[in-house]
Design a protein around this motif. Structure first.
Motif, PDB file in Angstrom:
ATOM      1  N   ASP A   1      28.509   6.809 -20.404  1.00  0.00           N
ATOM      2  CA  ASP A   1      27.702   5.967 -20.259  1.00  0.00           C
ATOM      3  C   ASP A   1      28.049   5.459 -21.300  1.00  0.00           C
ATOM      4  O   ASP A   1      27.497   3.711 -20.986  1.00  0.00           O
ATOM      5  N   ALA A   2      29.324   5.185 -22.187  1.00  0.00           N
ATOM      6  CA  ALA A   2      29.599   4.149 -23.169  1.00  0.00           C
ATOM      7  C   ALA A   2      30.187   3.590 -22.384  1.00  0.00           C
ATOM      8  O   ALA A   2      30.424   2.323 -22.590  1.00  0.00           O
ATOM      9  N   GLN A   3      31.145   3.888 -21.570  1.00  0.00           N
ATOM     10  CA  GLN A   3      32.137   2.919 -20.661  1.00  0.00           C
ATOM     11  C   GLN A   3      30.955   2.227 -19.554  1.00  0.00           C
ATOM     12  O   GLN A   3      31.829   1.305 -19.149  1.00  0.00           O
ATOM     13  N   GLY A   4      29.696   2.835 -18.827  1.00  0.00           N
ATOM     14  CA  GLY A   4      28.948   1.802 -18.398  1.00  0.00           C
ATOM     15  C   GLY A   4      28.943   0.770 -18.816  1.00  0.00           C
ATOM     16  O   GLY A   4      28.883  -0.491 -19.207  1.00  0.00           O
ATOM     17  N   LYS A   5      28.828   0.591 -20.407  1.00  0.00           N
ATOM     18  CA  LYS A   5      28.004  -0.320 -21.584  1.00  0.00           C
ATOM     19  C   LYS A   5      29.336  -1.193 -22.144  1.00  0.00           C
ATOM     20  O   LYS A   5      28.791  -2.743 -22.057  1.00  0.00           O
ATOM     21  N   GLN A   6      30.359  -0.352 -21.830  1.00  0.00           N
ATOM     22  CA  GLN A   6      31.191  -1.862 -22.016  1.00  0.00           C
ATOM     23  C   GLN A   6      31.826  -2.263 -20.502  1.00  0.00           C
ATOM     24  O   GLN A   6      31.784  -3.630 -20.741  1.00  0.00           O
ATOM     25  N   ASP A   7      32.005  -1.918 -19.644  1.00  0.00           N
ATOM     26  CA  ASP A   7      31.543  -2.441 -18.838  1.00  0.00           C
ATOM     27  C   ASP A   7      31.169  -3.572 -18.206  1.00  0.00           C
ATOM     28  O   ASP A   7      31.393  -4.846 -17.696  1.00  0.00           O
ATOM     29  N   VAL A   8      29.603  -2.926 -18.813  1.00  0.00           N
ATOM     30  CA  VAL A   8      28.718  -4.177 -18.260  1.00  0.00           C
ATOM     31  C   VAL A   8      28.806  -5.596 -19.206  1.00  0.00           C
ATOM     32  O   VAL A   8      29.016  -6.820 -18.868  1.00  0.00           O
ATOM     33  N   ARG A   9      29.505  -5.323 -20.303  1.00  0.00           N
ATOM     34  CA  ARG A   9      29.315  -5.934 -21.644  1.00  0.00           C
ATOM     35  C   ARG A   9      30.634  -7.242 -20.821  1.00  0.00           C
ATOM     36  O   ARG A   9      31.563  -8.355 -20.825  1.00  0.00           O
ATOM     37  N   ARG A  10      32.271  -6.864 -19.907  1.00  0.00           N
ATOM     38  CA  ARG A  10      33.005  -7.146 -19.280  1.00  0.00           C
ATOM     39  C   ARG A  10      32.651  -8.310 -18.187  1.00  0.00           C
ATOM     40  O   ARG A  10      32.760  -9.601 -18.564  1.00  0.00           O
ATOM     41  N   LEU A  11      31.691  -7.958 -17.607  1.00  0.00           N
ATOM     42  CA  LEU A  11      30.470  -8.589 -16.452  1.00  0.00           C
ATOM     43  C   LEU A  11      30.094  -9.695 -16.965  1.00  0.00           C
ATOM     44  O   LEU A  11      30.333 -10.934 -16.522  1.00  0.00           O
ATOM     45  N   THR A  12      29.402  -9.818 -18.393  1.00  0.00           N
ATOM     46  CA  THR A  12      28.984 -11.092 -19.044  1.00  0.00           C
ATOM     47  C   THR A  12      30.129 -12.101 -19.253  1.00  0.00           C
ATOM     48  O   THR A  12      30.127 -12.995 -19.451  1.00  0.00           O
ATOM     49  N   GLN A  13      31.426 -11.447 -19.513  1.00  0.00           N
ATOM     50  CA  GLN A  13      31.935 -12.083 -20.157  1.00  0.00           C
ATOM     51  C   GLN A  13      32.907 -12.940 -18.924  1.00  0.00           C
ATOM     52  O   GLN A  13      33.298 -13.782 -18.832  1.00  0.00           O
ATOM     53  N   LEU A  14      33.178 -12.307 -17.829  1.00  0.00           N
ATOM     54  CA  LEU A  14      34.151 -12.777 -16.210  1.00  0.00           C
ATOM     55  C   LEU A  14      32.135 -13.463 -15.821  1.00  0.00           C
ATOM     56  O   LEU A  14      33.222 -14.323 -15.083  1.00  0.00           O
ATOM     57  N   ALA A  15      30.927 -13.812 -15.863  1.00  0.00           N
ATOM     58  CA  ALA A  15      29.685 -14.952 -15.309  1.00  0.00           C
ATOM     59  C   ALA A  15      30.553 -15.982 -15.773  1.00  0.00           C
ATOM     60  O   ALA A  15      30.519 -16.752 -15.147  1.00  0.00           O
ATOM     61  N   HIS A  16      31.421 -16.227 -16.973  1.00  0.00           N
ATOM     62  CA  HIS A  16      31.426 -17.507 -17.263  1.00  0.00           C
ATOM     63  C   HIS A  16      32.447 -18.230 -16.260  1.00  0.00           C
ATOM     64  O   HIS A  16      32.492 -18.844 -16.206  1.00  0.00           O
ATOM     65  N   LEU A  17      33.105 -17.178 -15.429  1.00  0.00           N
ATOM     66  CA  LEU A  17      34.163 -18.052 -14.339  1.00  0.00           C
ATOM     67  C   LEU A  17      33.334 -18.213 -13.132  1.00  0.00           C
ATOM     68  O   LEU A  17      34.227 -18.239 -12.353  1.00  0.00           O
ATOM     69  N   THR A  18      31.955 -17.879 -12.578  1.00  0.00           N
ATOM     70  CA  THR A  18      31.665 -17.716 -11.788  1.00  0.00           C
ATOM     71  C   THR A  18      31.726 -19.254 -11.045  1.00  0.00           C
ATOM     72  O   THR A  18      32.401 -19.826  -9.382  1.00  0.00           O
ATOM     73  N   ASP A  19      31.737 -20.486 -11.187  1.00  0.00           N
ATOM     74  CA  ASP A  19      32.236 -21.559 -10.984  1.00  0.00           C
ATOM     75  C   ASP A  19      33.879 -22.017 -10.901  1.00  0.00           C
ATOM     76  O   ASP A  19      33.475 -23.147  -9.722  1.00  0.00           O
ATOM     77  N   GLU A  20      34.224 -21.201 -11.567  1.00  0.00           N
ATOM     78  CA  GLU A  20      35.584 -21.151 -11.617  1.00  0.00           C
ATOM     79  C   GLU A  20      35.971 -20.791 -10.071  1.00  0.00           C
ATOM     80  O   GLU A  20      36.753 -21.135  -9.424  1.00  0.00           O
ATOM     81  N   MET A  21      35.462 -19.409  -9.817  1.00  0.00           N
ATOM     82  CA  MET A  21      35.488 -18.375  -8.056  1.00  0.00           C
ATOM     83  C   MET A  21      35.191 -19.511  -7.304  1.00  0.00           C
ATOM     84  O   MET A  21      35.914 -19.723  -6.138  1.00  0.00           O
ATOM     85  N   GLU A  22      33.744 -19.924  -7.433  1.00  0.00           N
ATOM     86  CA  GLU A  22      33.295 -21.137  -6.349  1.00  0.00           C
ATOM     87  C   GLU A  22      34.864 -22.406  -5.962  1.00  0.00           C
ATOM     88  O   GLU A  22      34.386 -22.547  -4.816  1.00  0.00           O
ATOM     89  N   LYS A  23      35.068 -22.548  -6.456  1.00  0.00           N
ATOM     90  CA  LYS A  23      36.080 -23.812  -6.621  1.00  0.00           C
ATOM     91  C   LYS A  23      37.630 -23.094  -6.105  1.00  0.00           C
ATOM     92  O   LYS A  23      37.794 -23.518  -4.498  1.00  0.00           O
ATOM     93  N   ALA A  24      37.578 -22.061  -6.647  1.00  0.00           N
ATOM     94  CA  ALA A  24      38.836 -21.779  -6.038  1.00  0.00           C
ATOM     95  C   ALA A  24      38.600 -21.052  -4.460  1.00  0.00           C
ATOM     96  O   ALA A  24      39.351 -21.035  -3.412  1.00  0.00           O
ATOM     97  N   ALA A  25      37.598 -20.590  -3.547  1.00  0.00           N
ATOM     98  CA  ALA A  25      37.080 -20.329  -2.314  1.00  0.00           C
ATOM     99  C   ALA A  25      36.841 -21.286  -1.703  1.00  0.00           C
ATOM    100  O   ALA A  25      37.464 -21.509  -1.141  1.00  0.00           O
ATOM    101  N   ARG A  26      36.559 -22.813  -2.194  1.00  0.00           N
ATOM    102  CA  ARG A  26      35.962 -24.398  -1.890  1.00  0.00           C
ATOM    103  C   ARG A  26      37.780 -24.493  -1.470  1.00  0.00           C
ATOM    104  O   ARG A  26      38.183 -24.700  -0.217  1.00  0.00           O
ATOM    105  N   LEU A  27      38.835 -24.060  -2.384  1.00  0.00           N
ATOM    106  CA  LEU A  27      39.669 -24.401  -2.090  1.00  0.00           C
ATOM    107  C   LEU A  27      40.903 -23.959  -0.849  1.00  0.00           C
ATOM    108  O   LEU A  27      41.407 -24.586  -0.245  1.00  0.00           O
ATOM    109  N   LEU A  28      40.803 -22.297  -1.238  1.00  0.00           N
ATOM    110  CA  LEU A  28      41.257 -21.570   0.314  1.00  0.00           C
ATOM    111  C   LEU A  28      40.393 -21.888   1.374  1.00  0.00           C
ATOM    112  O   LEU A  28      41.350 -21.923   1.789  1.00  0.00           O
TER     113      LEU A  28
END
Length: 232
Positions: A193-220
């Protein structure tokens, strides 16, 4: 206004292929048909990267970004998102299995297996039996302790017989100790359960990169189209 497309066959020197494609690309409204369709195949790695990024963006769609911002290239961030999702699925399956095991050993309560080892070390070997309730009066031993009711109108009992003189009815069935005790199972569940909470926090940090991911997909996607045209 829609007008028929003119069909034109274009030839150039092999070393000038990229220059030709760049020139055609600048013109726009052009559909390229490969001379060699078999060679005009997309790069599998690029396609895999596009799929990974698209899946990661879908996963992050419902997640609110939070600080600190993850500092990763888009494709690495996408792969981490997918790894976290996979780990979440495995963790959920494990938690379901732990819950099932806890229900299976509920009759043993919160006793720890190490406590039985301590008793054995002190010369007291406790054995456990499942006995029909109607036959409990036939159990004769140095110590007999009813522990918990079992299905089928039976009772789990603990027996101490240091002199090896115990008598039990034929209906008695020895019950082995569980491979794991409830406290250790709950500890593992809490760690997951503690590991799951850490992973959720990490996902919230990675969520900032959504626009960068979509841009990378367009370039690819553009790269794949360009490479297919170049090979064909």
């Amino acid at each position: 206004m829609i007008v028929p497309m003119a069909k034109v066959f274009v030839a150039c020197r092999s070393r000038d292929r990229r220059k030709l494609l760049d020139a055609l690309g600048e013109m726009g409204v052009i559909h390229l048909k490969p001379v060699d369709p078999e060679r005009a195949a997309p790069d599998e790695k690029s396609l895999a990267d596009i799929r990974d990024i698209e899946r990661a963006v879908q996963i992050l769609a419902g997640i609110q970004p939070a600080e600190p911002v993850a500092d990763l290239p888009a494709i690495e961030a996408a792969r981490e998102v997918l790894a976290l999702q996979q780990r979440a699925a495995e963790r959920q399956n494990r938690l379901v299995a732990l819950d099932f095991q806890l229900r299976q050993i509920a009759v043993w309560g919160d006793v720890r297996l190490e406590q039985f080892e301590q008793l054995r070390s002190a010369g007291i070997d406790v054995k456990f039996y499942s006995v029909p309730i109607r036959d409990l009066g036939q159990v004769d031993a140095e110590l007999v302790q009813p522990l918990a009711p079992l299905p089928g109108k039976r009772m789990l009992i603990g027996v101490v017989d240091r002199q090896d003189t115990a008598r039990l009815p034929e209906s008695a069935e020895q019950s082995p100790l569980p491979q794991r005790d409830a406290p250790s199972l709950r500890t593992e569940a809490a760690e997951l359960d503690a590991q799951g909470k850490q992973d959720v926090r990490r996902l919230t940090q990675l969520a900032h990169l959504t626009d960068e991911m979509e841009k990378a997909a367009r370039l690819l996607r553009r790269k794949v189209q360009y490479d297919v045209a170049l090979r064909g």
